[in-house]
Write a protein that holds these residues in place. Structure first.
Motif, PDB file in Angstrom:
ATOM      1  N   PHE A 100       0.850  -1.317   0.269  1.00  0.00           N
ATOM      2  CA  PHE A 100       0.096  -0.017   0.093  1.00  0.00           C
ATOM      3  C   PHE A 100       0.990   1.482  -0.024  1.00  0.00           C
ATOM      4  CE2 PHE A 100      -2.592   3.344   1.900  1.00  0.00           C
ATOM      5  CZ  PHE A 100      -3.843   3.079   1.311  1.00  0.00           C
ATOM      6  N   ALA A 101       1.943   1.164   0.881  1.00  0.00           N
ATOM      7  CA  ALA A 101       2.731   2.457   1.008  1.00  0.00           C
ATOM      8  C   ALA A 101       3.374   2.627  -0.413  1.00  0.00           C
ATOM      9  CB  ALA A 101       3.959   2.078   1.938  1.00  0.00           C
ATOM     10  N   VAL A 102       3.955   1.374  -1.124  1.00  0.00           N
ATOM     11  CA  VAL A 102       4.795   1.498  -2.416  1.00  0.00           C
ATOM     12  C   VAL A 102       3.776   2.435  -3.252  1.00  0.00           C
ATOM     13  CG1 VAL A 102       5.697   0.187  -4.385  1.00  0.00           C
ATOM     14  CG2 VAL A 102       6.243  -0.207  -1.799  1.00  0.00           C
ATOM     15  N   CYS A 103       2.422   1.729  -3.281  1.00  0.00           N
ATOM     16  CA  CYS A 103       1.266   2.457  -4.358  1.00  0.00           C
ATOM     17  C   CYS A 103       1.376   4.033  -4.081  1.00  0.00           C
ATOM     18  CB  CYS A 103       0.281   1.462  -4.238  1.00  0.00           C
ATOM     19  SG  CYS A 103       0.137   0.100  -5.042  1.00  0.00           S
ATOM     20  N   ILE A 104       1.228   4.359  -2.843  1.00  0.00           N
ATOM     21  CA  ILE A 104       1.154   5.685  -2.584  1.00  0.00           C
ATOM     22  C   ILE A 104       2.311   6.616  -3.106  1.00  0.00           C
ATOM     23  CG2 ILE A 104       0.942   7.363  -0.585  1.00  0.00           C
ATOM     24  CD1 ILE A 104      -2.110   5.861  -1.235  1.00  0.00           C
ATOM     25  N   LEU A 105       3.380   5.968  -2.625  1.00  0.00           N
ATOM     26  CA  LEU A 105       4.703   6.688  -3.211  1.00  0.00           C
ATOM     27  C   LEU A 105       4.813   6.918  -4.527  1.00  0.00           C
ATOM     28  CD1 LEU A 105       7.223   5.493  -0.516  1.00  0.00           C
ATOM     29  CD2 LEU A 105       6.523   7.659  -0.676  1.00  0.00           C
ATOM     30  N   GLY A 115      -5.824   7.735  -3.913  1.00  0.00           N
ATOM     31  CA  GLY A 115      -5.644   7.140  -2.629  1.00  0.00           C
ATOM     32  C   GLY A 115      -6.736   6.215  -2.386  1.00  0.00           C
ATOM     33  N   ILE A 116      -8.076   7.036  -2.469  1.00  0.00           N
ATOM     34  CA  ILE A 116      -9.273   6.259  -2.482  1.00  0.00           C
ATOM     35  C   ILE A 116      -9.545   4.891  -3.356  1.00  0.00           C
ATOM     36  CG2 ILE A 116     -11.836   6.397  -2.984  1.00  0.00           C
ATOM     37  CD1 ILE A 116     -11.479   9.280  -1.973  1.00  0.00           C
ATOM     38  N   ALA A 117      -9.042   5.187  -4.508  1.00  0.00           N
ATOM     39  CA  ALA A 117      -8.985   4.140  -5.767  1.00  0.00           C
ATOM     40  C   ALA A 117      -8.214   3.055  -5.104  1.00  0.00           C
ATOM     41  CB  ALA A 117      -8.567   4.392  -7.054  1.00  0.00           C
ATOM     42  N   VAL A 118      -6.692   3.457  -4.773  1.00  0.00           N
ATOM     43  CA  VAL A 118      -5.763   2.236  -4.209  1.00  0.00           C
ATOM     44  C   VAL A 118      -6.390   1.481  -2.977  1.00  0.00           C
ATOM     45  CG1 VAL A 118      -3.702   1.802  -3.059  1.00  0.00           C
ATOM     46  CG2 VAL A 118      -3.647   3.260  -5.050  1.00  0.00           C
ATOM     47  N   THR A 119      -7.313   2.023  -2.210  1.00  0.00           N
ATOM     48  CA  THR A 119      -7.795   1.586  -0.981  1.00  0.00           C
ATOM     49  C   THR A 119      -9.010   0.558  -1.364  1.00  0.00           C
ATOM     50  OG1 THR A 119      -7.354   3.458   0.449  1.00  0.00           O
ATOM     51  CG2 THR A 119      -9.125   1.969   1.049  1.00  0.00           C
ATOM     52  N   TRP A 123      -9.200  -3.579  -1.063  1.00  0.00           N
ATOM     53  CA  TRP A 123     -10.245  -4.190  -0.636  1.00  0.00           C
ATOM     54  C   TRP A 123     -10.926  -5.160  -1.551  1.00  0.00           C
ATOM     55  CZ3 TRP A 123     -15.780  -3.766  -1.646  1.00  0.00           C
ATOM     56  CH2 TRP A 123     -16.454  -4.674  -0.448  1.00  0.00           C
ATOM     57  N   GLY A 124     -11.122  -4.904  -2.560  1.00  0.00           N
ATOM     58  CA  GLY A 124     -11.671  -5.695  -3.706  1.00  0.00           C
ATOM     59  C   GLY A 124     -10.944  -6.957  -4.095  1.00  0.00           C
ATOM     60  N   PHE A 180      -3.408   9.574   3.816  1.00  0.00           N
ATOM     61  CA  PHE A 180      -3.257   8.425   3.184  1.00  0.00           C
ATOM     62  C   PHE A 180      -1.594   8.035   3.665  1.00  0.00           C
ATOM     63  CE2 PHE A 180      -6.881   9.134   0.462  1.00  0.00           C
ATOM     64  CZ  PHE A 180      -7.323   7.531   0.457  1.00  0.00           C
ATOM     65  N   MET A 181      -0.686   8.849   3.902  1.00  0.00           N
ATOM     66  CA  MET A 181       0.736   8.713   4.294  1.00  0.00           C
ATOM     67  C   MET A 181       0.753   7.984   5.415  1.00  0.00           C
ATOM     68  SD  MET A 181       2.567  11.929   2.517  1.00  0.00           S
ATOM     69  CE  MET A 181       1.316  13.173   2.943  1.00  0.00           C
ATOM     70  N   TYR A 182      -0.238   8.283   6.250  1.00  0.00           N
ATOM     71  CA  TYR A 182      -0.245   7.807   7.651  1.00  0.00           C
ATOM     72  C   TYR A 182      -0.985   6.397   7.686  1.00  0.00           C
ATOM     73  CZ  TYR A 182       1.140  12.358   9.388  1.00  0.00           C
ATOM     74  OH  TYR A 182       1.984  13.508   9.714  1.00  0.00           O
ATOM     75  N   ALA A 183      -2.075   6.362   6.716  1.00  0.00           N
ATOM     76  CA  ALA A 183      -2.664   5.133   6.677  1.00  0.00           C
ATOM     77  C   ALA A 183      -1.805   4.180   5.930  1.00  0.00           C
ATOM     78  CB  ALA A 183      -3.917   5.349   5.524  1.00  0.00           C
ATOM     79  N   ALA A 184      -0.844   4.678   5.331  1.00  0.00           N
ATOM     80  CA  ALA A 184       0.278   3.577   4.580  1.00  0.00           C
ATOM     81  C   ALA A 184       1.083   3.080   5.735  1.00  0.00           C
ATOM     82  CB  ALA A 184       1.015   4.240   3.517  1.00  0.00           C
TER      83      ALA A 184
END
Length: 283
Positions: free
Chosen positions: A42-47, A70-74, A78-79, A130-134
């Motif tokens: 997840f963190a790699v996707c955000i970065l 970030g919403i799409a990655v989340t 989940w999907g 999202f950076m904290y969510a990562a």
């Protein structure tokens, strides 16, 4: 003399590890690195999104696009069941805690988000959570992928020190900065605490405090990459990018204790809840 003789006896028995043993350790290190990389997905996707947003033309403001991304990655995680609904809710908690932290620190001038966007509140773009969510995602995923276990962990004492660490990051603007004292306190309350993890078929352990330091270091590296991608800017980076001060390494090592305590408490509550349900179904 007894100690010297004992050392000489043990030294005679010691042998340099065979080549097969070295290969095994190297293979285990590679496995561990791959699991860590998967835990950081997840963190790699955000970065990656942060980096691409500086290179690709966007139809909307960059911060707005990053929020949608970030919403799409989340949703994708989940999907694909890479994270359960319960884990998504836990990570959402990190997002909210991170936004509150950002609102305060930006207000105090610790850093800034210089670009314009529709989704900025009091100078803070909503994507920043999202950076904290990562970080939360990494802790949650690593806990499951490495089958983490704790021994000698003092949940109440550790939670109290972690809460004080979080508060200090806010109050040090008015009160004396107590992070050095709190770092010593965290080492004290986690003294003798071990985190156990599985790599392949083998079980290992390391001191809990050391794990905080290692995670903090890699978060500091990620922060350097994030500021390079203009995710945010510290005052000394406004005119030109410069490396994030090494003191932030220690700050991340302290701040990650807050994430760990939250996930450990959530895991414990979930385990106890699941145990009560099983007992009720099988009286």
């Amino acid at each position: 003399m007894i100690r010297v003789d004992a050392w000489r006896w043990s030294a005679r028995r010691w042998r340099w590890p065979a080549a097969s043993q070295w290969r095994h350790w190297a293979a285990q290190l590679v496995r561990f690195g791959l699991v860590q990389a998967w835990a950081c997905a997840f963190a790699v996707c955000i970065l990656t999104g942060l980096a691409l947003s500086t290179l690709l033309p966007l139809p909307v403001a960059r911060y707005d696009a990053l929020l949608a991304y970030g919403i799409a990655v989340t949703a994708v995680f989940w999907g694909l069941r890479l994270e359960s609904g319960r884990e998504i809710l836990a990570i959402l908690g990190f997002h909210i805690v991170g936004l509150v932290f950002e609102l305060f620190k930006v207000h105090m001038g610790s850093w800034e988000y210089p670009e314009q966007a529709w989704t900025k509140v009091a100078g803070v773009p909503l994507y920043s959570g999202f950076m904290y969510a990562a970080v939360g995602s990494y802790v949650v995923r690593a806990w499951s992928l490495l089958n983490l276990g704790l021994r000698g962990y003092r949940p109440l004492a550790t939670a109290c020190v972690a809460a004080a660490i979080y508060a200090n990051f806010l109050t040090h603007h008015w009160l004396p900065d107590a992070r050095l004292f709190l770092a010593v306190a965290m080492v004290a309350v986690t003294w003798g605490a071990w985190v156990y993890f599985t790599v392949g078929t083998e079980r290992y352990r390391m001191p809990l405090a050391l794990s905080f330091v290692l995670i903090g270091f890699f978060l500091w590296v990620a922060e350097n990459l994030s500021t390079l991608a203009s995710a945010w800017r510290y005052p000394h980076q406004v005119d030109a990018w410069a490396m994030v001060h090494v003191s932030k390494f220690g700050a991340w090592a302290l701040l990650v204790t807050v994430s760990f305590v939250l996930v450990a408490g959530w895991k414990r509550a979930y385990t106890e809840s699941a145990g009560r349900i099983r007992n009720a179904e099988n009286p």
